[in-house]
Motif scaffolding. Structure first.
Motif, PDB file in Angstrom:
ATOM      1  N   UNK A 104       0.559  -0.910  -0.132  1.00  0.00           N
ATOM      2  CA  UNK A 104       0.290  -0.057   0.186  1.00  0.00           C
ATOM      3  C   UNK A 104       0.674   1.210  -0.139  1.00  0.00           C
ATOM      4  N   UNK A 105       2.229   1.204   1.133  1.00  0.00           N
ATOM      5  CA  UNK A 105       2.781   2.718   1.047  1.00  0.00           C
ATOM      6  C   UNK A 105       2.816   2.492  -0.657  1.00  0.00           C
ATOM      7  N   UNK A 106       3.615   1.121  -1.381  1.00  0.00           N
ATOM      8  CA  UNK A 106       4.365   1.959  -3.028  1.00  0.00           C
ATOM      9  C   UNK A 106       3.114   2.938  -3.202  1.00  0.00           C
ATOM     10  N   UNK A 107       1.614   2.289  -3.320  1.00  0.00           N
ATOM     11  CA  UNK A 107       0.203   2.598  -4.105  1.00  0.00           C
ATOM     12  C   UNK A 107       0.109   3.784  -4.001  1.00  0.00           C
ATOM     13  N   UNK A 108       0.529   4.466  -2.814  1.00  0.00           N
ATOM     14  CA  UNK A 108       0.471   6.319  -2.061  1.00  0.00           C
ATOM     15  C   UNK A 108       0.959   6.894  -2.602  1.00  0.00           C
ATOM     16  N   UNK A 109       2.762   6.110  -3.364  1.00  0.00           N
ATOM     17  CA  UNK A 109       4.126   7.068  -3.340  1.00  0.00           C
ATOM     18  C   UNK A 109       3.655   7.328  -5.003  1.00  0.00           C
ATOM     19  N   UNK A 110       3.361   6.059  -5.454  1.00  0.00           N
ATOM     20  CA  UNK A 110       2.975   6.369  -6.846  1.00  0.00           C
ATOM     21  C   UNK A 110       2.091   7.292  -7.718  1.00  0.00           C
ATOM     22  N   UNK A 111       1.067   7.530  -6.672  1.00  0.00           N
ATOM     23  CA  UNK A 111       0.009   8.342  -6.329  1.00  0.00           C
ATOM     24  C   UNK A 111       0.388   9.943  -6.261  1.00  0.00           C
ATOM     25  N   UNK A 112       1.384   9.950  -4.875  1.00  0.00           N
ATOM     26  CA  UNK A 112       1.846  11.442  -4.973  1.00  0.00           C
ATOM     27  C   UNK A 112       2.655  11.642  -6.123  1.00  0.00           C
ATOM     28  N   UNK A 113       3.318  10.648  -6.599  1.00  0.00           N
ATOM     29  CA  UNK A 113       4.480  10.970  -7.582  1.00  0.00           C
ATOM     30  C   UNK A 113       3.771  11.604  -8.389  1.00  0.00           C
ATOM     31  N   UNK A 114       2.456  11.462  -9.119  1.00  0.00           N
ATOM     32  CA  UNK A 114       1.555  11.270 -10.245  1.00  0.00           C
ATOM     33  C   UNK A 114       1.065  13.002 -10.089  1.00  0.00           C
ATOM     34  N   UNK A 115       0.746  13.533  -8.285  1.00  0.00           N
ATOM     35  CA  UNK A 115       0.254  14.374  -8.248  1.00  0.00           C
ATOM     36  C   UNK A 115       1.395  15.773  -8.566  1.00  0.00           C
ATOM     37  N   UNK A 116       2.210  15.075  -7.316  1.00  0.00           N
ATOM     38  CA  UNK A 116       3.619  15.499  -7.600  1.00  0.00           C
ATOM     39  C   UNK A 116       4.236  16.831  -8.878  1.00  0.00           C
ATOM     40  N   UNK A 117       4.802  15.839  -9.853  1.00  0.00           N
ATOM     41  CA  UNK A 117       5.033  16.048 -11.539  1.00  0.00           C
ATOM     42  C   UNK A 117       3.754  17.006 -11.291  1.00  0.00           C
ATOM     43  N   UNK A 118       2.550  17.733 -10.744  1.00  0.00           N
ATOM     44  CA  UNK A 118       2.110  18.784 -11.025  1.00  0.00           C
ATOM     45  C   UNK A 118       2.144  20.012 -10.983  1.00  0.00           C
ATOM     46  N   UNK A 119       2.327  19.562  -9.609  1.00  0.00           N
ATOM     47  CA  UNK A 119       2.442  21.201  -8.347  1.00  0.00           C
ATOM     48  C   UNK A 119       4.087  21.060  -8.439  1.00  0.00           C
ATOM     49  N   UNK A 120       5.232  20.714  -8.737  1.00  0.00           N
ATOM     50  CA  UNK A 120       6.170  20.638  -8.336  1.00  0.00           C
ATOM     51  C   UNK A 120       7.028  22.460  -8.291  1.00  0.00           C
ATOM     52  N   UNK A 121       6.530  22.680  -8.894  1.00  0.00           N
ATOM     53  CA  UNK A 121       7.323  24.141  -9.217  1.00  0.00           C
ATOM     54  C   UNK A 121       6.583  25.232  -7.797  1.00  0.00           C
ATOM     55  N   UNK A 122       4.972  24.269  -7.191  1.00  0.00           N
ATOM     56  CA  UNK A 122       4.615  25.571  -6.543  1.00  0.00           C
ATOM     57  C   UNK A 122       5.451  26.180  -5.501  1.00  0.00           C
ATOM     58  N   UNK A 123       5.612  27.475  -4.990  1.00  0.00           N
ATOM     59  CA  UNK A 123       6.339  27.230  -4.120  1.00  0.00           C
ATOM     60  C   UNK A 123       6.167  26.921  -2.295  1.00  0.00           C
ATOM     61  N   UNK A 124       4.253  26.547  -2.578  1.00  0.00           N
ATOM     62  CA  UNK A 124       4.463  26.688  -1.152  1.00  0.00           C
ATOM     63  C   UNK A 124       4.303  24.439  -1.617  1.00  0.00           C
ATOM     64  N   UNK A 125       4.783  23.895  -2.495  1.00  0.00           N
ATOM     65  CA  UNK A 125       4.980  22.420  -2.192  1.00  0.00           C
ATOM     66  C   UNK A 125       6.702  22.481  -1.023  1.00  0.00           C
ATOM     67  N   UNK A 126       7.222  23.013  -2.445  1.00  0.00           N
ATOM     68  CA  UNK A 126       8.821  23.243  -1.685  1.00  0.00           C
ATOM     69  C   UNK A 126       8.947  23.413   0.205  1.00  0.00           C
ATOM     70  N   UNK A 127       8.201  24.337   0.235  1.00  0.00           N
ATOM     71  CA  UNK A 127       8.417  24.986   1.134  1.00  0.00           C
ATOM     72  C   UNK A 127       7.251  23.981   2.437  1.00  0.00           C
ATOM     73  N   UNK A 128       6.670  23.271   2.078  1.00  0.00           N
ATOM     74  CA  UNK A 128       6.071  22.384   2.773  1.00  0.00           C
ATOM     75  C   UNK A 128       6.753  20.973   3.001  1.00  0.00           C
ATOM     76  N   UNK A 129       7.439  20.596   1.909  1.00  0.00           N
ATOM     77  CA  UNK A 129       8.616  19.639   1.990  1.00  0.00           C
ATOM     78  C   UNK A 129       9.684  19.808   2.827  1.00  0.00           C
ATOM     79  N   UNK A 130      10.095  21.482   3.290  1.00  0.00           N
ATOM     80  CA  UNK A 130      11.370  21.538   3.427  1.00  0.00           C
ATOM     81  C   UNK A 130      11.084  22.097   5.255  1.00  0.00           C
ATOM     82  N   UNK A 131       9.447  21.791   5.691  1.00  0.00           N
ATOM     83  CA  UNK A 131       9.097  21.570   6.556  1.00  0.00           C
ATOM     84  C   UNK A 131       8.511  20.068   7.433  1.00  0.00           C
ATOM     85  N   UNK A 132       8.581  19.484   6.071  1.00  0.00           N
ATOM     86  CA  UNK A 132       8.706  18.015   6.517  1.00  0.00           C
ATOM     87  C   UNK A 132       9.379  17.380   7.271  1.00  0.00           C
ATOM     88  N   UNK A 133      10.473  18.329   6.255  1.00  0.00           N
ATOM     89  CA  UNK A 133      12.316  17.322   6.430  1.00  0.00           C
ATOM     90  C   UNK A 133      12.469  17.642   8.059  1.00  0.00           C
TER      91      UNK A 133
END
Length: 195
Positions: free
Chosen positions: A100-129
């Motif tokens: 199931x985690x593999x299915x989640x990661x594949x789904x998130x990858x498809x979504x991420x490719x659409x929104x990767x350039x968004x500064x809010x997404x980059x900030x959220x990833x830094x916060x998760x780190x």
């Protein structure tokens, strides 16, 4: 607030997964919680909640899982499955940890490719780190209590931990070499103390 770790019980008397299905779904549930700092989640689920391992066993198994190639938690799931159900449990543990985690990661990858350039997404990833780093540090402090029972004693163990930190964080030595140096030193010292 979590309950204290269970007292040590012999393997035959300890709670354990009753069947392969329970092992699969327990590890799947565990894997789906493990975004970032998975160590805290694994320890809480396996030691405090399900009581399949004592704190000391968890530390020993986690140490073995870390030095084996591959993701630590996947290695631990294979070891846990094998302990209770043999080779079938090892395979089910692996599938429970990855399906199931593999299915989640594949789904998130498809979504991420659409929104990767968004500064809010980059900030959220830094916060998760930052959150993941905090979880790992908190878990390290929580598990430090198990060092009281270690043959080297807490001061030698603290010295090895500080040496590992200095080698990796300050001197920027690759993790493999730090593990080899500090891990080998810890093994030799422990062996000599036990002998």
């Amino acid at each position: 607030m979590s309950s204290p770790a269970p007292p040590y019980l012999p393997l035959a008397e300890r709670p354990r997964p009753r069947h392969l299905r329970e092992l699969f779904w327990s590890l799947t549930f565990l894997a789906l919680q493990g975004f970032g700092g998975v160590l805290a989640v694994v320890q809480r689920e396996l030691v405090e909640k399900r009581q399949w391992l004592s704190n000391e066993e968890f530390m020993e198994d986690w140490a073995v899982a870390q030095i084996m190639p591959g993701p630590n938690v996947v290695n631990l799931s294979i070891m846990l499955g094998e302990r209770y159900f043999g080779w079938r449990g090892a395979i089910v543990g692996l599938c429970g940890m990855l399906t199931f985690p593999m299915l989640v990661v594949i789904s998130l990858t498809l979504v991420y490719t659409q929104f990767a350039a968004n500064p809010a997404v980059a900030g959220a990833l830094r916060g998760m780190g930052a959150v993941a780093a905090g979880l790992v540090a908190g878990m390290g402090l929580k598990l430090a209590g198990t060092l009281r029972k270690h043959p080297l004693g807490k001061w030698y163990c603290a010295g090895l931990a500080i040496a590992a930190f200095v080698l990796v964080a300050v001197l920027r030595l690759p993790l493999f070499w730090a593990l080899l140096l500090v891990g080998a030193t810890g093994c030799v010292l422990t062996y000599r103390r036990l002998a």
